[in-house]
Structure formats: C-alpha cells, structure tokens
Design a protein around this motif. Sequence first.
Motif, short mmCIF file in Angstrom:
data_model
loop_
_atom_site.label_atom_id
_atom_site.label_comp_id
_atom_site.label_asym_id
_atom_site.label_seq_id
_atom_site.Cartn_x
_atom_site.Cartn_y
_atom_site.Cartn_z
N ASN A 212 37.46 9.40 56.79
CA ASN A 212 37.35 9.09 55.47
C ASN A 212 35.98 9.96 54.85
O ASN A 212 35.33 10.47 55.41
N ALA A 213 36.30 10.27 53.50
CA ALA A 213 35.37 11.16 52.83
C ALA A 213 35.33 10.49 51.29
O ALA A 213 36.26 10.35 50.71
N THR A 214 34.17 10.52 50.68
CA THR A 214 34.08 10.29 49.18
C THR A 214 33.01 11.20 48.68
O THR A 214 32.01 11.52 49.20
N TYR A 215 33.54 12.12 47.81
CA TYR A 215 32.63 13.00 46.83
C TYR A 215 32.42 12.39 45.63
O TYR A 215 33.05 11.69 44.97
N THR A 216 30.85 12.30 45.26
CA THR A 216 30.47 11.75 44.05
C THR A 216 29.70 12.90 43.25
O THR A 216 29.04 13.70 43.86
N PHE A 217 30.32 12.96 41.96
CA PHE A 217 29.84 14.02 40.98
C PHE A 217 29.06 13.23 40.18
O PHE A 217 29.40 12.40 39.22
N GLY A 218 27.61 13.60 39.79
CA GLY A 218 26.73 12.91 39.00
C GLY A 218 25.67 12.38 39.73
O GLY A 218 25.71 11.80 40.50
#
Length: 384
Positions: free
Chosen positions: A146-152
């Motif tokens: 799994n992977a989660t990219y957060t922008f901000g």
Amino acid sequence: MKLLRTSIAAVAGLSALNCWALDPQSINLAGFEFTPSLLVRQSYDDNFRGLRENVQSSWVTGISPTLRLSAEDRNSAYLLQYSAVHDIFHSYSEATNTDHFLDFKSIMEFTARHRLDWGLGYHRVEETVETETATENDKYSRSLANATYTFGAPSARNQLRFGTHFEARRYHNSGNINAQQERDSLELSGGWYHRLGARTRTILELRHTDHDYQQAGSFRDSTDLAALTGLEWEATARTSGSARFGYERKDFDSNNLRDYSNPRWEVGVIWEPRSYSVFSLDTRQSFVEGDQGATTIHDWTTIAGWRHDWTSRISSNLDYRFSDRDYRGIDRDDELTSYGLGLTYSPDRWIDLTLGYRRSHNDSTVRLESYKRNIYVLSVNVSL
C-alpha cells in the motif's frame, strides 16, 4: 476468530487506546531501536469450530512473540515488525497452528507539502471458526502492498491524498478446499480534505476496487465503486475521529450475476471524558467479498468499547460487537453478537496480567450456521 490479532501500530506512535498497555523498553542496535515482547495465555474455548452440532471444545495454550525494529530521522520513519501466534489445542491436535505476521511501514516527508506513507506485508493465517469444512482449519496467506501520497502541508486549508492498496489472497488447504476464494484485489483512491478550522476538516473521497479471482471459470470478478463525504476532527471537546457517508456499487463482470448498490458509511469516534477513561465507537456498512456460496456479503458491523484505568496498576476493558451479514446470491442472513471483558493488573511497566471472557452468538437463517461460543482466558504479557 483468534483471541489475539496483532497489527502494526502507526510509525509515529501508539494510539490513545493503548496508552495504558505494556510499556516495553527498546535496545539500541546500530541506530535502530529493537523492541521484543512475549504474550503467553491459557484459555478454554467451548466451541472453537463455531458449530451448532457436534461441538468441539479444548484448552488452548497460546504463545505470541513480537519483534519490532524501528528508526527515524528528521524527515522519515521506518518500522519492521514480526509477530507469531502459536495456538496449541490440547484436545484436537489437528487444530493446532501458527500464524505469522510480517509488516514493514514507512513515512517519508520530502517537504512540508509532500508526504509518502507506504508499506509491505505478508500474513500466513489459520482460522478455526466458520471454516469451509468442520475438520480442517482455513489456511491462507495475504501479500499486501500500500502507498498514500499527500499533497499539502498539515496546516494548509486544502490537502489532496492519492492511495493504492493491493492484496493477493491464496489458500493452502488440502485438495481444492477454498480454491474459489483465491483472488487479487487492487484499490485506487483519491481524496480532498478541506480545513474548516484548526481541528476540523471536510472529506470528499472516491474509491475504485477491482477483484480478480484466480480459479478458472470464476464468475465472481467484480468492481467496487464508492463515493464518500464527511468530517475528520482532532481532539475537539475531548473527542476525535472521522465520519464518512456515501454510496457504493458492486458490478460483476459476468452478466449472469446481479449487481448491487447500497449506502455506505464508516464512522470512528474516540471520547475521553477523563484522562483515565476512554470510550470508542466504530461502525461500518459496506460490501465485502462473499464466501459459503454467496456472490457478495452486505455487512453492517458496530463495535463499542470502554477502557478504564481504576488505579495506576489496574485497568479494565469492555467491548460489544454486533454484525448483520446479508449473504447475496443465497438465502442466508446472519446476526453475530459478541461481548468481551477483561481485567488487567500491571505490577510494573514490563508486565501485564489479564483475566478475560468473551461470548459470541451467531443467529443465522441457515440453521446449522447458528452457534454459541464462550472463551475464558488468562494471559501474561512481558517485555524488557
């Protein structure tokens, strides 16, 4: 289900519900923090197969070591954890089994506006309840990524999150038992988080999950689509949590199977009226993959819990669970009710002694699928 199911905690730390639990010390190994612990329990299970007739009971000895290796610097953190759960059934040796859980998790903050959370896992599990046959454990493995990219930035008014989750489930029973359950599942998601105040944000999220069954000729390949909106709040008026509500649709690739759609929700709330007392509520309604001949299962599950610290050394746990499982494609509906209570004595930070009890009752429209089960347990959890 087993009494013990070990899962990786967040790399940043344990949740508030675990703050009274065992406080293990770590050993520094070349810059890595090594943390071992060991749980040993003795229990009596009066219906470990979950049967209405020909009930099987046994004393069960459980041994569960956990090894954690972690490291962090200014912009990243890493956690590698291995746990094993070895259950010895003294009356039925064929039910004796060992579960293995290997997980790796990482948080990487490239800048204040860019963050990546990712992980890998492999779990090898055996279940004794609600098995495909009454004489053999359900044996399966799960390969996870799994992977989660957060922008901000965390304090920004808006954040975007893009995630993916992959699971390959394989069964290891004799012959073709459970072969129809083998599948690959891939979820893609995207979310928009809008800050309303210092501690509250709105959520708009879309999810797409593809289920690919491995058995030749399987008609159960499907796609799940879900749209959710809600709120997420942090430590507001002694509560924290999130609530998502929306709609989901399950479309089968085969024209021979009926498609389904239903409201979906996911709510998790923690209320801490006092520093020594915590209440939790989790409720969820969604489609889950079918078994026992069902094409899919519409599941509504609610779990309520209360943990209280009576003194600096004595704490108690109380939980209640209700699940309504509507098996689609066959004529079956189950209502599972269970509750558990436990009393823990902690004479020192490195040891917990727990006495517990759990009762489960499955009421099914299929007569032979109904059962009652009681588990009595005494456990010792130790660490450095």
